[in-house]
Design a protein around this motif. Structure first.
Motif, PDB file in Angstrom:
ATOM      1  N   ASN A 253      27.477 -79.211 -78.023  1.00  0.00           N
ATOM      2  CA  ASN A 253      27.944 -80.319 -77.187  1.00  0.00           C
ATOM      3  C   ASN A 253      29.161 -79.914 -76.351  1.00  0.00           C
ATOM      4  O   ASN A 253      29.270 -80.257 -75.167  1.00  0.00           O
ATOM      5  N   ASP A 254      30.067 -79.173 -76.972  1.00  0.00           N
ATOM      6  CA  ASP A 254      31.253 -78.705 -76.242  1.00  0.00           C
ATOM      7  C   ASP A 254      30.834 -77.856 -75.047  1.00  0.00           C
ATOM      8  O   ASP A 254      31.373 -78.004 -73.948  1.00  0.00           O
TER       9      ASP A 254
ATOM     10  N   VAL B 207      35.533 -71.834 -75.275  1.00  0.00           N
ATOM     11  CA  VAL B 207      35.098 -73.136 -75.781  1.00  0.00           C
ATOM     12  C   VAL B 207      34.683 -73.025 -77.254  1.00  0.00           C
ATOM     13  O   VAL B 207      35.095 -73.825 -78.092  1.00  0.00           O
TER      14      VAL B 207
ATOM     15  N   PHE C 237      27.165 -87.239 -78.503  1.00  0.00           N
ATOM     16  CA  PHE C 237      27.618 -88.119 -79.586  1.00  0.00           C
ATOM     17  C   PHE C 237      28.092 -89.469 -79.062  1.00  0.00           C
ATOM     18  O   PHE C 237      28.675 -90.253 -79.795  1.00  0.00           O
TER      19      PHE C 237
ATOM     20  N   ARG D  28      36.619 -74.487 -80.924  1.00  0.00           N
ATOM     21  CA  ARG D  28      35.982 -75.361 -81.903  1.00  0.00           C
ATOM     22  C   ARG D  28      35.965 -74.713 -83.293  1.00  0.00           C
ATOM     23  O   ARG D  28      36.305 -75.347 -84.293  1.00  0.00           O
TER      24      ARG D  28
ATOM     25  N   PRO E 224      35.185 -82.486 -77.436  1.00  0.00           N
ATOM     26  CA  PRO E 224      35.376 -81.028 -77.528  1.00  0.00           C
ATOM     27  C   PRO E 224      36.823 -80.640 -77.809  1.00  0.00           C
ATOM     28  O   PRO E 224      37.750 -81.248 -77.270  1.00  0.00           O
ATOM     29  N   THR E 225      36.971 -79.625 -78.651  1.00  0.00           N
ATOM     30  CA  THR E 225      38.307 -79.164 -79.030  1.00  0.00           C
ATOM     31  C   THR E 225      39.124 -78.781 -77.797  1.00  0.00           C
ATOM     32  O   THR E 225      40.295 -79.109 -77.692  1.00  0.00           O
ATOM     33  N   TYR E 226      38.452 -78.075 -76.844  1.00  0.00           N
ATOM     34  CA  TYR E 226      39.224 -77.609 -75.690  1.00  0.00           C
ATOM     35  C   TYR E 226      39.806 -78.784 -74.908  1.00  0.00           C
ATOM     36  O   TYR E 226      40.876 -78.673 -74.333  1.00  0.00           O
TER      37      TYR E 226
ATOM     38  N   GLU F 136      21.710 -79.972 -72.797  1.00  0.00           N
ATOM     39  CA  GLU F 136      21.918 -79.575 -74.183  1.00  0.00           C
ATOM     40  C   GLU F 136      21.073 -78.365 -74.578  1.00  0.00           C
ATOM     41  O   GLU F 136      21.540 -77.446 -75.235  1.00  0.00           O
TER      42      GLU F 136
ATOM     43  N   VAL G 151      31.729 -81.974 -88.793  1.00  0.00           N
ATOM     44  CA  VAL G 151      31.681 -81.156 -87.581  1.00  0.00           C
ATOM     45  C   VAL G 151      30.775 -79.966 -87.855  1.00  0.00           C
ATOM     46  O   VAL G 151      30.863 -79.361 -88.915  1.00  0.00           O
TER      47      VAL G 151
ATOM     48  N   ASP H   2      26.156 -78.508 -83.898  1.00  0.00           N
ATOM     49  CA  ASP H   2      25.844 -79.414 -82.791  1.00  0.00           C
ATOM     50  C   ASP H   2      27.078 -79.713 -81.952  1.00  0.00           C
ATOM     51  O   ASP H   2      26.979 -79.943 -80.747  1.00  0.00           O
ATOM     52  N   HIS H   3      28.226 -79.716 -82.598  1.00  0.00           N
ATOM     53  CA  HIS H   3      29.455 -79.964 -81.846  1.00  0.00           C
ATOM     54  C   HIS H   3      29.741 -78.798 -80.900  1.00  0.00           C
ATOM     55  O   HIS H   3      30.199 -79.005 -79.787  1.00  0.00           O
TER      56      HIS H   3
ATOM     57  N   LEU I 289      29.246 -79.944 -72.271  1.00  0.00           N
ATOM     58  CA  LEU I 289      30.244 -80.712 -71.507  1.00  0.00           C
ATOM     59  C   LEU I 289      31.107 -79.796 -70.654  1.00  0.00           C
ATOM     60  O   LEU I 289      31.474 -80.141 -69.535  1.00  0.00           O
ATOM     61  N   ALA I 290      31.433 -78.613 -71.185  1.00  0.00           N
ATOM     62  CA  ALA I 290      32.326 -77.717 -70.459  1.00  0.00           C
ATOM     63  C   ALA I 290      31.681 -77.223 -69.168  1.00  0.00           C
ATOM     64  O   ALA I 290      32.348 -77.085 -68.140  1.00  0.00           O
TER      65      ALA I 290
END
Lengths: 399, 382
Positions: free
Chosen positions: A239-240, A294, B357, A298, B373-375, A249, A232, A235-236, A243-244
Motif C-alpha cells: 500500500n505504501d 518507502v 485500507f 515501513r 505509509p510510514t514515509y 496495487e 502491520v 500489505d502495508h 500511494l508513493a
C-alpha cells in the motif's frame, strides 16, 4: 511408524489460506503428507471480515490438502493471528500447605492462581504458559516439587486476544462443517517450528512477517518471555508503494517482490525500475532508490515497534541466539540485515526444522506457523494429560 | 452518518448522566461509553462500555474535585482510553466541567481522540455560580484546553439552564434541568444521525461549533398546536441560553434544526426562519436542517446553535475577537438559508493516505494510524 494421529493445521492468512496435513513420527520429527493453499478472500489485516468468502477459501485449501494427502479432513487445528494478540505476565502466590516440603498439590494450586488473570471483558485467553517458579524469593526455580519453602510463586505468561475476531475465525471454519479441535497462536507455532532447544535457552526472537499482521515471540532462558502482534504486514508495504508512486496495487505488489528490498542501497546508484502496464495503467518507470526508501521506512518502523514492545515487557536485551524471521515477508531482499541492524543481534531467515515430506512446505518460511501447529498438536496429544486436547480453549470454542 | 460511526463518551458523574439521558431517548445510540474513576457511578451507568480509570490512584472512588488526581488517572490509563476510538468516525464527548474528572479528564480524552485522527465534538456544562469560585476556576481552566483540542465545542452554563426551566423549587428544577439537558443532547444526536430534506449534518455542525467562531451555545424549544412554528421561535428568541436573543446579531454562524411530523409545512419553516433571520446580522450564514419523524406529528422541536465571538454571559468570558465587526465575517455569495454550507470544514471524516485500507478500521498504536505509509507520517521526502 506414526507416533500421533494425522493432524491438519489451518491458517487463515491475510494473503493466503494454508492447510498442512502431517503426523509425528517416532523420532519426534513431523512428516508433512499433504498441503493445500488458496488465495484468501474475506480476510483483512488478519481478521475475518466476510465469513462466507473466507469459508470458501478454506474449503478450497482443504480440498487441495485432501487431494495431496489422500485423507478426508473433518477437524483442524486453527492458527490464530491478528494485531490484537498481547501477552502479560501474571504472578500467582500461594503459601505452602505442609510447612516445609512443596508437593504436587501446591504446584497445582499456584498454577490455578496464576492462570486466574483479570482480562477486559472483550478479551479471551489463548495460552497460559508457565515461566518460572520462585520459592521464598529465590527466583527461577524450574521444578519446585520436593523443595523446602513457605511461599511458592509462579510467573505465568498469558497470551490473549480480542474475543470476536478469534470467534469469527473459528466460525468461518465451523460454518463449512469442519470441527476446530484446538486453536494456537500463530506466532507460537512459528517459534515451535523454527527454534532449537539451544536457541530457546540462549534467548531468541521469532518474528512472523505476514501479509496483514506481524507476530513475535521472544524466548529467554528456555521459556517464552513475551509474545504479541502488530497489525502491520506486507500489505502495508504494498500500500505504501502504491500511494508513493500512484500505481495500482497489483503493480505495487510486483514491484515489491521483484525489485524491493529492506535496506537503502549504499552505492548511491539510482537505477530505474520498469513497472509493466496493466488494465487501466499505462506502465512507467520509477526510481529504485525511492522504492527502497518507502520499504525501508515501513520495515524499520515495524521492527522498531517490536523492539519497543519487548523493552516495555522488560525482555532481556541480550538474546544470544538472535532474531529468526519467518512468514512471507521473510522473502524480502536484505530483510535479515535490516533486522540485525535494528535489534543489534544476529538475524537469519528461519525455516521449519525437524520436518520432512513435501518440499515446498518444509523449505518456505511462510509455512513455519502451520508446521509448528502440527508439532504443537502432536506434543499435546502425546503428553496424554488427563485433560482432553484443547480443554484450555473450551470457552473459546463454545459459542 | 450511521449510528455506529458515532462514539458518545460521558466523562465524570455529569457526563455519565448525559449519556444516560441520551440512551433513554435514543436507543439506537449503541456506541456509548462512560469514563470515570468512581466505580459506583460506573456501575449505575447505562453506557455500553464502561472504563474505570485510575483505579490505583483513587481506589475506585471519585476524585472529590481534585483535578490533579483525575489527570493522573487519565495519563495512567491513557492506553485504555486510546483503545476506545478504534473505529469511530466522530467522537461526541459529554462532560460537566467543574468537577475533578470532568474538568481534567475531558481535555485528555479529546487530545487522545485527536491523536488517533478522530474528530471530536464536545458538549460541556459549566458549574452553577453558587458552587463557588474553585469549581468555576476549574471549569474556566479546562475550556481553553478543550477549545485547543476539540473540533467543536458547545458550552451550556448550568445557571442559564435552570433559568430556562422556569422553576426555582429544588425538587422541580433539577429534574426539569436534567430533562432539558437530555433534550439538548438528543437534538444534537438528531442533527448528527438523521437525514432530512434540508440536510444539516456533522460537517455543518463542525462549521458552526469550531472554536475559531467563538463559544457555541445551544437552545431548543418545543411547541405544538396550530401556530407551533411562531410559538417555538418566540420561545427561542427569548431563551436565557441565548441571552434573550439580543446577542444573535453578533454571531458569526448559526445552525437551526427542526424536527417535525409529516404535517410540517413550508409555512412553518417560513414562520420560524423569518424572525431568526431578522434577529441575526443580515449577512450571516444560517444553516438549516429539517427532519421528519412521525412521532412528532402536530409538534415540533426547534434547536438553535450559535457561536458568539465574545462568549455568552454566565459562561466563560472570552477576549473580544479581533474581527468583531460583522462585516469582516466570511460570508458566502448567497447568505440566504442554505442547506450545506459550501465551505471546507475541519471535520475530516476520511483521513487521507490510507489507500487500500481506506474502508477498514485504522490500525492504531500509541495514537498513530499505522495504515498511513510510514514515509508520510515520518515526513520522509521521496
Amino acid at each position: 511408524m506414526p507416533a500421533s494421529p494425522v493432524i491438519v493445521a489451518l491458517e487463515l492468512g491475510t494473503a493466503k489460506v494454508i492447510a498442512l496435513v502431517g503426523e509425528m513420527r517416532e523420532d519426534q520429527h513431523v512428516m508433512i503428507t499433504g498441503m493445500g493453499e488458496h488465495p484468501s478472500q474475506g480476510i483483512s489485516k488478519g481478521q475475518v471480515v466476510d465469513i462466507e468468502a473466507a469459508g470458501d477459501a478454506v474449503r478450497a485449501a482443504l480440498a487441495a490438502a485432501e487431494e495431496t494427502a489422500q485423507v478426508t479432513i473433518r477437524q483442524v487445528v486453527l492458527a490464530i493471528s491478528g494485531g490484537h494478540v498481547r501477552s502479560d505476565i501474571n504472578r500467582g502466590v500461594v503459601p505452602v500447605r505442609d510447612k516445609g516440603e512443596i508437593t504436587r498439590a501446591d504446584m497445582n494450586a499456584v498454577m490455578d492462581v496464576a492462570k486466574a488473570v483479570n482480562l477486559p471483558t472483550d478479551r479471551e485467553i489463548l495460552h497460559t504458559i508457565c515461566q518460572h517458579y520462585c520459592i521464598d524469593g529465590q527466583q527461577r526455580v524450574v521444578l519446585p516439587e520436593g523443595m523446602e519453602g513457605a511461599r511458592l510463586e509462579l510467573d505465568m505468561l498469558v497470551i490473549h486476544g480480542l474475543r470476536s475476531p478469534m470467534r469469527n475465525a473459528i466460525k468461518a471454519v465451523e460454518d463449512i462443517d469442519i470441527a476446530v479441535q484446538d486453536v494456537v497462536y500463530a506466532g507460537l507455532g512459528s517459534a515451535l517450528s523454527v527454534l532449537t532447544p539451544e536457541q530457546k535457552k540462549g534467548g531468541a526472537l521469532v518474528i512472523d512477517l505476514g501479509a496483514g499482521t506481524s507476530e513475535y515471540v521472544a524466548y529467554a532462558g528456555g521459556v517464552i518471555a513475551s509474545a504479541g502482534a502488530l497489525g502491520v504486514g506486507g500489505d502495508h508495504v504494498t500500500n505504501d508503494i502504491a500511494l508513493a508512486f500512484s500505481i495500482p496495487e497489483r503493480q505495487a505488489e510486483r514491484c515489491k517482490c521483484e525489485h524491493g528490498g529492506a535496506l537503502l542501497s549504499l552505492d548511491g546508484s539510482d537505477g530505474k525500475v520498469a513497472v509493466a502496464p496493466g488494465v487501466g495503467f499505462g506502465g512507467r518507470t520509477l526510481s529504485r532508490q525511492v522504492l527502497l526508501t518507502v520499504m525501508h521506512a515501513r520495515m524499520h518502523e515495524t521492527f522498531s515497534m517490536i523492539k519497543q514492545r519487548l523493552e516495555a515487557d522488560k525482555v532481556p536485551v541480550h538474546l544470544a541466539a538472535g532474531v529468526v524471521l519467518v512468514g512471507g515477508g521473510a522473502h524480502m531482499e536484505e530483510i535479515a540485515e535490516l533486522a540485525a541492524d535494528v535489534f543489534d543481534l544476529p538475524c537469519v531467515v528461519g525455516k521449519p526444522r525437524e520436518v520432512s515430506g513435501l518440499a515446498t512446505a518444509t523449505e518456505g518460511p511462510e509455512y513455519a506457523a502451520c508446521t509448528g501447529l502440527i508439532q504443537y498438536a502432536c506434543r499435546r496429544w502425546q503428553s496424554k494429560r488427563p485433560k482432553p486436547l484443547g480443554s484450555l480453549f473450551r470457552n473459546l470454542l463454545k459459542r | 452518518m450511521e449510528h455506529n460511526d458515532i462514539l458518545v463518551i460521558g466523562i465524570g458523574g455529569a457526563g455519565g448522566r448525559l449519556v444516560d439521558a441520551l440512551a433513554a431517548r435514543a436507543p439506537e445510540a449503541v456506541r456509548t461509553a462512560m469514563i470515570d474513576t468512581d466505580a459506583a457511578a460506573l456501575a449505575a451507568s447505562q453506557a455500553v462500555s464502561k472504563l474505570q480509570i485510575g483505579s490505583h490512584v483513587t481506589n475506585g472512588q471519585g476524585t472529590g474535585g481534585d483535578a490533579g488526581l483525575a489527570r493522573r488517572a487519565a495519563t495512567d490509563d491513557a492506553e485504555i482510553i486510546r483503545g476506545l476510538f478504534s473505529d469511530a468516525r466522530l467522537v461526541v464527548v459529554l462532560a460537566g466541567l467543574g468537577g475533578g474528572t470532568g474538568s481534567a479528564v475531558t481535555p485528555e480524552v479529546i487530545k487522545a481522540a485527536g491523536l488517533s485522527g478522530t474528530p471530536t465534538l464536545c458538549v460541556a456544562t459549566q458549574p452553577f455560580s453558587f458552587e463557588g469560585a474553585p469549581r468555576a476556576a476549574l471549569a474556566r481552566a479546562a475550556v481553553p484546553e478543550i477549545r485547543e483540542a476539540a473540533d467543536g465545542l458547545i458550552l451550556i452554563p448550568n445557571d442559564k439552564l435552570f433559568k430556562s426551566v422556569g422553576s426555582d423549587k429544588v425538587n422541580e428544577a433539577f429534574p426539569a434541568a436534567d430533562a432539558a439537558l437530555g433534550m439538548s443532547v438528543w437534538s444534537l444526536w438528531q442533527i448528527l444521525t438523521r437525514p432530512g430534506y434540508l440536510n444539516a449534518g456533522p460537517a455543518d455542525l463542525a462549521q458552526v461549533t469550531k472554536p475559531e467562531r467563538g463559544i457555541a451555545s445551544l437552545a431548543w424549544a418545543e411547541a405544538h398546536g396550530r401556530k407551533r412554528g411562531a410559538s417555538a421561535v418566540k420561545q427561542l428568541l427569548t431563551h436565557p441560553m441565548l441571552d434573550g436573543g439580543a446577542a444573535l446579531g453578533e454571531c458569526r454562524s448559526i445552525m437551526v434544526s427542526i424536527v417535525g411530523g409529516e404535517d410540517l409545512t413550508l409555512k412553518d419553516l417560513g414562520d420560524i426562519m423569518a424572525p431568526i433571520k431578522a434577529a441575526c446580522h443580515e449577512r450571516v450564514v444560517i444553516t438549516l436542517g429539517t427532519s421528519i419523524d412521525p412521532e412528532w406529528k402536530a409538534r415540533l422541536l426547534l434547536t438553535l446553535i450559535a457561536a458568539r465571538p465574545g462568549g455568552w454571559s454566565g459562561g466563560v468570558e472570552m477576549r473580544p475577537a479581533k474581527a468583531q465587526e460583522p462585516t469582516d465575517l466570511p460570508i458566502t455569495e448567497n447568505p440566504a438559508v442554505v442547506g450545506r454550507g459550501g465551505v471546507q470544514t475541519t471535520l475530516q471524516l476520511e483521513p487521507a493516505g490510507r489507500g487500500r485500507f481506506a474502508n477498514t478500521d485504522p490500525t492504531l498504536l500509541d495514537g498513530e494510524d499505522l495504515d498511513i505509509p510510514t514515509y508520510q507520517r515520518r515526513g520522509i521526502k521521496l
